[in-house]
Design an enzyme around this catalytic site. Structure first.
Site, mmCIF file in Angstrom:
data_model
loop_
_atom_site.group_PDB
_atom_site.id
_atom_site.type_symbol
_atom_site.label_atom_id
_atom_site.label_comp_id
_atom_site.label_asym_id
_atom_site.label_seq_id
_atom_site.Cartn_x
_atom_site.Cartn_y
_atom_site.Cartn_z
ATOM 1 N N LYS A 91 17.179 -4.283 -5.782
ATOM 2 C CA LYS A 91 17.356 -2.831 -5.606
ATOM 3 C C LYS A 91 16.755 -2.459 -4.256
ATOM 4 C CE LYS A 91 14.812 0.653 -5.833
ATOM 5 N NZ LYS A 91 15.271 1.624 -4.829
ATOM 6 N N SER A 118 3.628 1.003 -2.534
ATOM 7 C CA SER A 118 2.324 1.673 -2.538
ATOM 8 C C SER A 118 1.524 1.258 -3.778
ATOM 9 C CB SER A 118 2.516 3.185 -2.542
ATOM 10 O OG SER A 118 3.045 3.580 -3.792
ATOM 11 N N CYS A 121 1.825 -3.442 5.770
ATOM 12 C CA CYS A 121 0.674 -3.644 4.890
ATOM 13 C C CYS A 121 -0.353 -4.547 5.563
ATOM 14 C CB CYS A 121 1.096 -4.191 3.534
ATOM 15 S SG CYS A 121 1.762 -5.844 3.622
#
Lengths: 483, 141
Positions: A175, A228, A283
């Site tokens: 996805k 997140s 990140c």
């Protein structure tokens, strides 16, 4: 002219889902809408899962060496279309063309690493665990897996998982992030060239409904998520409730410590890349610059001087050194953090709120530096995910280590030093599990695991490396005795 | 104008080789001596190989860890003055020598500036030596 509309790829066919809701895809450099993405529902997820489930029994029987050959073919297709993938990525995500090429390279490296399946999926055996009894351990595929990647690496992150899932004999559903669906859509167009069996690899576009549809589906065996921390926690909890395997990678607040003995001039270019590469939306980006002792003034002066010279602009312009952030909403979020930093008393020594750019309609921010940030301030604690540096001055190495270990988000940490002892103490003691020594972006390559600790990672198996082979396989032990 | 990015430096090198190739192809059609024509044809083949190599370097040697800003490489230091038409064959050879010298200087300087990406630095050094050898060959011919 009509905008391109993304389509799902299910059971080897492109399908326009029967939905009424569509999301908008933006070019961050111009602020223009460039595509639409359908918000599919649980019904499309179910359709993809059924296709993947039906493909699984045949696919798992394809010998690993033949499954690896699909990946060799895929590598060739990706290499041939390297520039086209890279440019599509720049257009919807905003990073520079060099950064985009770096990302596509990493994607391909994962495809390359996965081709080692014939060794990496091997089991083990021991004769005579009791007299005349032998035991062997085998690794078997599990079934249907799915991936929910973030916006910041639209090409690479799904491919931390896809090639490994496929070569180990599983079937898969991706996805893509609804903010940046075009890159993966293009990649799936390329995948068609290698003629994978129908249903082995599927893609469903969408947002929350697709995520929840995947989390709830009883026939999905495991989920790989990157995003997140609040969402990573949610995914981890939901997968636990439905008994799925999960590797859920969350946010970061990475500290970059600079010792007094560091070679600042040699280190500066990589420090700049650490904090401002991908406009701070990695990140592995540096977030807190932590000079130790007397090096602080010189370091901050030089850092600010060079940061202020970085060229901000459209990532497709070869001279651009920092692109925009991904969306107008994200720009607003970063701006709010800058306002918070000012309100809480940090010194704004480089203000990037109004950068000089050719297309101000784009979602641009300039390099920003706060000095004299204290550990209690919001900008020292929370993930900003933008080109904002918080300088927290440290008295000694231990203080820097303690700071890194109390952030909660323990993804990465770096140290710049000429001292082997300091480097050793730092890497030994910090909680973050990706550590750079005189490296500002501690990015493990495909043959090493990628993932943090603490609130940066939920689950036991990280992405890439050996971990991902474990994640996608079940260890079956067979104990034999023959009469 | 500074060349500040990895890709930008590689793009400049590729464009320089392509520009030099176009010049060499034109020159190849004008020279009378078979020996000289063969030497120029060799250079065209080497340039073609160099372009492929540079494209591959740009594709394969870009990683986040070492994607650092590049300093000290100014584009205008490698720009050639407008080509002079005067001078016939001798003028063309003089122009060729300038191009070979330009390429050699660029690769030597770029190799120093791009040290963190050591594979590319090595390629630049090798191409710099190649252009130096070519310049010396044409000077003594």
């Amino acid at each position: 002219m009509a905008l391109p509309v993304m389509q799902n790829y299910i059971n080897g066919e492109w399908q326009a889902p029967n939905v009424s809701e569509y999301g908008q895809v933006w070019c961050p450099a111009t602020g223009e809408q460039i595509a639409e993405v359908p918000y599919s529902t649980a019904a499309e997820v179910d359709q993809a899962v059924r296709a993947a489930r039906e493909a699984f029994p045949q696919w798992r029987r394809v010998p690993p060496v033949k499954r690896a050959r699909y990946m060799f073919a895929l590598k060739e297709v990706f290499e041939e279309n390297f520039e086209a993938i890279s440019k599509t990525l720049v257009r919807e995500m905003g990073k520079t063309l060099d950064e985009s090429r770096g990302e596509v390279r990493r994607m391909i490296e994962n495809v390359e690493h996965s081709t080692g399946v014939t060794s990496l999926m091997m089991g083990s055996n021991l004769e005579d665990i009791a007299k005349g009894i032998d035991c062997r351990s085998e690794r078997q595929p599990v079934g249907v897996f799915g991936c929910i990647p973030p916006f910041n690496f639209p090409a690479m992150v799904p491919w931390w998982f896809v090639p490994y899932a496929l070569v180990t004999g599983n079937t898969y559903i991706v996805k893509p992030s609804e903010q940046v669906p075009m890159t993966q859509n293009f990649i799936f167009e390329l995948i068609e060239e290698i003629d994978l069996p129908e249903g082995v690899l599927n893609m469903v576009h969408g947002s929350k409904d697709v995520v929840n549809g995947m989390l709830d589906h009883p026939d999905i065996e495991g989920i790989s998520f990157v995003g997140s921390t609040p969402t990573a926690k949610y995914i981890y909890k939901r997968c636990g409730e439905t008994g799925k395997r999960v590797q859920s990678l969350g946010g970061a607040k990475n500290i970059v410590t600079v010792m007094p003995d560091a070679n600042i001039d040699k280190g500066l270019p990589s420090l700049l890349t650490s904090f401002y590469g991908c406009a701070g939306q990695r990140c592995l980006s540096g977030a807190v610059l932590a000079p130790v002792g007397e090096v602080a003034d010189e370091l901050v002066d030089k850092f600010v001087s060079q940061a202020s010279q970085l060229k901000v602009g459209d990532g497709l312009d070869g001279e651009t050194q920092m692109g925009p952030v991904v969306s107008a909403a994200h720009k607003e979020r970063v701006l709010r953090y800058i306002e918070t930093g000012i309100a809480e008393g940090a010194d704004l020594v480089l203000d990037g709120r109004q950068p000089d750019v050719d297309t101000p309609e784009g979602f641009f921010l300039g390099p920003t530096v706060f000095d004299n940030v204290t550990p209690e301030m919001t900008i020292a604690k929370e993930e900003i995910f933008g080109p904002v540096v918080s300088v927290v001055r440290m008295q000694n190495l231990q203080e820097a280590i303690d700071f890194a270990n109390t952030r909660g988000l323990a993804n990465a940490a770096c140290i710049y030093t000429s001292s082997g002892a300091a480097a050793r103490e730092f890497k030994y003691s910090v909680k973050p599990s990706m550590v750079g020594v005189n490296i500002g972006v501690a990015a493990p390559m495909s043959f090493f695991p990628f993932g943090g600790a603490g609130d940066s990672m939920f689950g036991t198996h990280k992405g890439q490396g050996q971990d991902v082979f474990q994640f996608f396989t079940d260890g079956k032990v067979v104990i034999n005795r023959w009469f | 104008m500074s060349l500040k990015n990895f890709g930008n430096v590689l793009d400049f090198a590729i464009a320089m080789e392509q520009d030099d190739t176009a010049f060499l192809e034109k020159l190849e059609g004008e020279v009378q001596s078979a020996e000289e024509r063969e030497a120029i044809a060799n250079c065209i083949r080497e340039n073609s190989k160099a372009i492929k190599k540079l494209l591959r370097e740009r594709q394969e040697n870009v990683t986040e860890m070492i994607l650092e800003p590049i300093q000290g490489l100014e584009k205008n230091q490698y720009e050639l003055p407008e080509q002079e038409n005067a001078g016939g064959h001798e003028g063309a050879i003089a122009q060729l020598l300038k191009r070979e010298h330009r390429a050699q200087r660029f690769y030597e300087d770029a190799a120093r500036c791009i040290q963190p990406v050591s594979e590319v630095a090595t390629t630049f050094q090798r191409l710099g030596r190649q252009h130096k050898r070519r310049q010396e060959r044409f000077e003594t011919a």
